[in-house]
Write an enzyme that holds these catalytic residues in place. Structure first.
Site, PDB file in Angstrom:
ATOM      1  N   GLN A 172       0.717  -1.028   0.172  1.00 40.08           N
ATOM      2  CA  GLN A 172       0.464  -0.278   0.115  1.00 40.08           C
ATOM      3  C   GLN A 172       0.866   1.322  -0.294  1.00 40.08           C
ATOM      4  O   GLN A 172       0.957   2.084   1.050  1.00 40.08           O
ATOM      5  CB  GLN A 172      -1.027   0.124   0.820  1.00 40.08           C
ATOM      6  N   PHE A 173       1.054   1.645  -1.081  1.00 41.07           N
ATOM      7  CA  PHE A 173       2.216   2.987  -1.285  1.00 41.07           C
ATOM      8  C   PHE A 173       0.723   4.038  -0.567  1.00 41.07           C
ATOM      9  O   PHE A 173       1.514   4.954  -0.135  1.00 41.07           O
ATOM     10  CB  PHE A 173       2.267   3.077  -3.536  1.00 41.07           C
ATOM     11  N   THR A 174      -0.068   4.230  -0.412  1.00 37.14           N
ATOM     12  CA  THR A 174      -0.678   5.345   0.159  1.00 37.14           C
ATOM     13  C   THR A 174      -0.210   5.007   1.453  1.00 37.14           C
ATOM     14  O   THR A 174      -0.165   6.620   1.906  1.00 37.14           O
ATOM     15  CB  THR A 174      -1.956   5.225   0.420  1.00 37.14           C
TER      16      THR A 174
END
Length: 150
Positions: free
Chosen positions: A78-80
């Site tokens: 999850q890059f966010t």
């Protein structure tokens, strides 16, 4: 590297209307990778995950690890998690690693975690549109960032 760990009674990830992975008692982990992350971060963080005492013992005290309860792990990239919201209202993801850096580290994280856990873990698919379901037990949610080790 940044993770959000959630103690779960069950969790699953669905991609294109197909359940890719599902766990029962264990941990659902969201993993964010940034450009400066490396193998040392993986080693430190996976040790922390498998030894973190967040499961109840016989007296109802959080004193057992995922190893002690023989639980499962569902890991989702999850890059966010590296969103910056300092300016404006649209998050910036400039700190998040690009796929050429993030994918090999994500794969190494999986391999290292499986080795320490002694079994396979469930995973999402890097870069896919995923639907994650979770029943958070407790609720227990812990955030760990390798940039804050000390």
């Amino acid at each position: 590297m940044r993770i959000v760990i959630q103690r779960a009674t069950e969790a699953s990830v669905t991609i294109d209307n197909q359940v890719k992975a599902k766990i029962n008692t264990g941990l659902m982990i969201l993993l964010g990778i940034e450009d400066q992350d490396n193998t040392e971060d993986i080693e430190w963080l996976t040790n922390k995950v498998v030894n973190l005492r967040i499961f109840d013992d016989e007296d109802g005290v959080m004193n057992k690890s995922i190893l002690d309860v023989k639980g499962d792990i569902l890991l989702i990239s999850q890059f966010t998690l590296h969103a910056s919201t300092k300016k404006g209202n649209r998050p910036s993801y400039i700190k998040a690693a690009k796929p050429d850096i993030a994918i090999p580290l994500y794969k190494e994280f999986i391999t290292t975690l499986e080795s320490k856990l002694g079994k396979q873990i469930g995973t999402g698919e890097f870069g896919a549109d995923m639907k994650v379901k979770l029943i958070n037990d407790g609720p227990v949610t812990i955030c760990i960032d390798t940039k804050n080790k000390e």
